[in-house]
Scaffold this active site. Structure first.
Site, PDB file in Angstrom:
ATOM      1  N   GLN A  10       3.499   9.848   1.141  1.00 53.47           N
ATOM      2  CA  GLN A  10       4.791   9.149   1.057  1.00 53.47           C
ATOM      3  C   GLN A  10       5.594   9.551  -0.178  1.00 53.47           C
ATOM      4  O   GLN A  10       6.809   9.361  -0.213  1.00 53.47           O
ATOM      5  CB  GLN A  10       4.583   7.636   1.084  1.00 53.47           C
TER       6      GLN A  10
ATOM      7  N   HIS B 204      -3.552   1.173   7.976  1.00 53.18           N
ATOM      8  CA  HIS B 204      -2.191   1.715   7.970  1.00 53.18           C
ATOM      9  C   HIS B 204      -2.108   2.945   7.055  1.00 53.18           C
ATOM     10  O   HIS B 204      -1.549   3.977   7.429  1.00 53.18           O
ATOM     11  CB  HIS B 204      -1.234   0.601   7.498  1.00 53.18           C
ATOM     12  N   GLU B 205      -2.699   2.834   5.861  1.00 55.04           N
ATOM     13  CA  GLU B 205      -2.618   3.941   4.893  1.00 55.04           C
ATOM     14  C   GLU B 205      -3.484   5.131   5.328  1.00 55.04           C
ATOM     15  O   GLU B 205      -3.079   6.281   5.147  1.00 55.04           O
ATOM     16  CB  GLU B 205      -3.003   3.474   3.488  1.00 55.04           C
TER      17      GLU B 205
ATOM     18  N   CYS C  10       6.621  -0.621   6.503  1.00 55.59           N
ATOM     19  CA  CYS C  10       6.205   0.577   5.772  1.00 55.59           C
ATOM     20  C   CYS C  10       7.338   1.014   4.862  1.00 55.59           C
ATOM     21  O   CYS C  10       8.507   0.983   5.271  1.00 55.59           O
ATOM     22  CB  CYS C  10       5.884   1.681   6.784  1.00 55.59           C
ATOM     23  N   LEU C  11       7.002   1.432   3.643  1.00 64.77           N
ATOM     24  CA  LEU C  11       8.031   1.897   2.700  1.00 64.77           C
ATOM     25  C   LEU C  11       8.780   3.116   3.248  1.00 64.77           C
ATOM     26  O   LEU C  11       9.918   3.366   2.865  1.00 64.77           O
ATOM     27  CB  LEU C  11       7.399   2.257   1.350  1.00 64.77           C
TER      28      LEU C  11
ATOM     29  N   HIS D 253      -1.594   7.201   7.632  1.00 61.63           N
ATOM     30  CA  HIS D 253      -0.650   8.097   6.936  1.00 61.63           C
ATOM     31  C   HIS D 253      -1.300   9.444   6.605  1.00 61.63           C
ATOM     32  O   HIS D 253      -0.667  10.493   6.713  1.00 61.63           O
ATOM     33  CB  HIS D 253      -0.170   7.473   5.622  1.00 61.63           C
TER      34      HIS D 253
ATOM     35  N   GLY E 286       0.846  -1.185   0.000  1.00 58.19           N
ATOM     36  CA  GLY E 286       0.000   0.000   0.000  1.00 58.19           C
ATOM     37  C   GLY E 286       0.880   1.233   0.000  1.00 58.19           C
ATOM     38  O   GLY E 286       2.049   1.168   0.402  1.00 58.19           O
TER      39      GLY E 286
HETATM   40 CO    CO Z   1       3.271   3.070   5.460  1.00 58.59          CO
END
Ligand code: CO
Length: 162
Positions: A51, A131-132, A89-90, A135, A46
């Protein structure tokens, strides 16, 4: 489509609240295409617009069946149960920890054309959506656990020192 740079923990942009998407235009389409490409390139499940440095309420999720879901201006309508599982997470490369998330989630959101839809998800996809959405509100998964908070303070200290 282009792969964009993913910003990392310590960058204060990740802590800002993303703004509602109001223009369902070509620029939004390009952003979503680039987010998808970036997520695939970096092996994420995701990705949120923040991000890639864009403070808009837009998300792309890998549904792991060859399909991708674009989520604009999401609202959580309902959650059920809870489940603890490993998360990454990226924007937090190399760190993973267990996080408790709802087992089931129902959201209301818009697609890239501005059409409203509802979507139900369980387990990994529900985790990913929560999670997203975090963000979009400036929250990272590390904020949810003691282990994560310790990691965060380490990284943020080093980031400032650079
Ligand atoms: Co993330």
């Amino acid at each position: 489509m282009a792969v964009r740079n993913v910003i990392k923990i310590g960058n204060q942009t990740l802590r800002k609240k993303s703004k509602e998407v109001v223009s369902f235009d070509e620029e939004l389409g390009t952003l979503l295409d680039d987010m998808k490409k970036t997520m695939i390139e970096k092996n994420g499940l995701g990705i949120s617009a923040v991000q890639v440095g864009v403070l808009r309420r837009a998300i792309v999720i890998d549904l792991e069946d060859g399909e991708y879901l674009e989520i604009i201006n999401p609202e959580i309508i309902k959650t059920k149960g809870s489940k603890v599982a490993d998360e990454g997470c990226l924007s937090v490369p190399g760190f993973y920890c267990e996080v408790k998330r709802p087992k089931y989630v129902m959201i209301k959101a818009q697609d890239r054309n501005g059409e409203t839809y509802t979507f139900e998800a369980e387990d990994m996809t529900a985790r990913c959506i929560c999670h997203e959405i975090d963000h979009l509100n400036g929250i990272l998964f590390v904020d949810h656990t003691k282990q994560g908070q310790e990691y965060r303070s380490q990284v943020e200290k080093n980031f400032k020192a650079e």
